[in-house]
Design an enzyme around this catalytic site. Structure first.
Site, short mmCIF file in Angstrom:
data_model
loop_
_atom_site.label_atom_id
_atom_site.label_comp_id
_atom_site.label_asym_id
_atom_site.label_seq_id
_atom_site.Cartn_x
_atom_site.Cartn_y
_atom_site.Cartn_z
N SER A 176 0.84 -1.20 0.00
CA SER A 176 0.00 0.00 0.00
C SER A 176 0.87 1.25 0.00
O SER A 176 0.54 2.24 -0.65
CB SER A 176 -0.94 -0.01 1.20
N ARG A 225 0.24 3.49 -3.17
CA ARG A 225 -0.45 4.78 -2.97
C ARG A 225 0.27 5.89 -3.73
O ARG A 225 -0.34 6.64 -4.50
CB ARG A 225 -0.46 5.12 -1.48
N ASN A 273 -1.19 7.71 -7.22
CA ASN A 273 -1.43 9.15 -7.29
C ASN A 273 -0.65 9.81 -8.41
O ASN A 273 -1.18 10.61 -9.18
CB ASN A 273 -1.04 9.80 -5.96
#
Lengths: 277, 157
Positions: free
Chosen positions: A206, A210, A214
């Protein structure tokens, strides 16, 4: 792109922009014989740049009235130091973890900032210098490459293991793997181990995903906006300017926010490795 | 979106950069921050001390001022007294001197008067004797009447 005789359509354009400069085309999802040169080049360049500026600040630091640049770096150092104090409860570990967190923040922020460069600028520069015959593909945002972010998050994972073993010793760490969080009953060992492994995997995946998600999404939207301008109409040009400006301004927030989140989570995960269940 | 050897290289770079920062960037900056904190603390302490000593000095100055004022008052009083004494002394000295001068003048005048009186008496006696001689030329024998003339002279004195 400059080598093609006629302009690519939208899908070709996007696909072209999402191809890395690598030693060979990658066929499978994981292929360790492939290296993305563009990601490596830009991440190392940004890392060296960031470290160089911090080093400059550290070299010219005075205890008297600080200049603006020194004040900026000091602010950052003090901020990271304070955060590290609250998160990592070992002064010995903080000697490494706090500088690590600051490095990560500056490095990720610089890498993310490469997203602000126009998406077609690298290709145009390559075409101008004549390098486009050797370099067909080029992506300059290292954090929009999963390898870049997963590489860092695996680095954090290694540090989590390292500090777990260092603080709790090997026996304590293994004991915790098998006996937490459900309990020390032998029947629960497999479940404990499974949950702990999932936890470690989830943390690092994660963490990397992440940032990657993005930045990848941000890059993709810049490309779509660039496509508007590529329609060569007044409407497309106007939308390109307006949407490009708006997204770039919003992206400043994302760039710094994601760098901050990555830094904080790095410290939090390493800090958790210091604490027993 | 594919994983390849890049991430391993990235991991190595990650550690190298962190090591670099830990080794060459963090310590001087932290040291500078700590040193400055110490410097500021020292400066604040010095300022406090300065303030305290300023207050002390003010108290001392006030004390000195009061002392000086009292002393000046005292000196003034002494000077006044001395002034009065000197004036008094001078006055009495002047009075004594004038008294003495007046007495001397009076004595002088008296003796002058006496001298004048004596001279007058002598002259009157001579005149009287001369007048009497002229009147009594023939009858008067200077030798026979010398006693008488001397007596007369004595009486006139």
């Amino acid at each position: 792109m400059a080598a093609t005789t006629q302009a690519p359509n939208a899908s070709e354009y996007i696909v072209h922009h999402l191809k890395h400069l690598s030693n060979k085309s990658q066929a499978s999802i994981i292929d360790l014989s492939v290296v993305n040169f563009d990601t490596l080049f830009w991440s190392v360049l940004m890392g060296v740049l960031g470290c160089f500026f911090m080093w400059r600040a550290a070299q010219s630091v005075t205890t008297g009235v600080p200049g603006r640049f020194q004040a900026l770096v000091e602010m950052l150092v003090e901020f990271v130091h304070d955060q590290a104090k609250g998160i990592v409860n070992s002064a010995e570990s903080r000697k490494f973890v706090a500088p690590l967190a600051m490095t990560v923040f500056i490095w990720v922020a610089l890498m993310n900032s490469l997203d602000f460069l126009p998406v077609d600028l690298p290709a145009k520069l390559l075409a101008l210098t004549g390098l486009d015959h050797a370099i067909h593909y080029h992506r300059i945002v290292p954090t929009a490459d999963l390898n870049g972010t997963i590489g860092m998050s695996l680095g954090v994972l290694v540090l989590m293991f390292y500090y777990s073993v260092k603080i709790k010793h090997l026996g304590g760490f293994v004991h915790e793997l098998f006996c937490a969080p459900f309990g020390a009953h032998p029947l629960l060992w497999p479940f404990n181990l499974l949950l702990n492994l999932i936890e470690f995997a989830a943390k690092s995946v994660s963490l990397g995903m992440r940032l990657f998600g993005n930045m990848y999404a941000g890059e993709l939207i810049f490309m779509l906006i660039a496509l508007l301008g590529a329609t060569a109409t007044w409407w497309g040009f106007g939308m390109h300017v307006i949407a490009g400006t708006a997204w770039a301004i919003f992206h400043i927030l994302i760039v710094l926010l994601q760098a901050f989140i990555f830094m904080m989570l790095t410290m939090v995960y390493i800090g958790q490795a210091h604490e027993g269940h | 979106m594919n994983l390849n050897a890049t991430f391993i290289a990235q991991m190595v770079v990650f550690f190298i950069l962190a090591w670099f920062t830990m080794k060459f960037v963090w310590p001087p900056l932290m040291k500078a921050l700590d040193d400055r904190a110490k410097k500021i603390a020292a400066g604040l302490a010095a300022a406090d001390k300065g303030n305290a000593s300023l207050k002390d000095a003010e108290v001392r100055i006030r004390q000195l001022e009061a002392d000086a004022r009292a002393k000046a008052q005292e000196i003034l009083a002494v000077a006044d007294k001395r002034h009065a004494a000197v004036v008094e002394e001078a006055k009495s000295a002047a009075k004594a001197e004038s008294d003495r001068l007046i007495a001397a003048a009076k004595a002088e005048i008296d003796s002058e008067i006496q001298r004048a009186k004596d001279a007058l008496r002598d002259q009157v006696a001579q005149l009287a004797v001369a007048g009497a001689e002229k009147i009594l030329r023939r009858e008067v024998n200077a030798q026979a009447h010398a006693d008488l003339l001397g007596q007369l002279r004595q009486d006139l004195r």
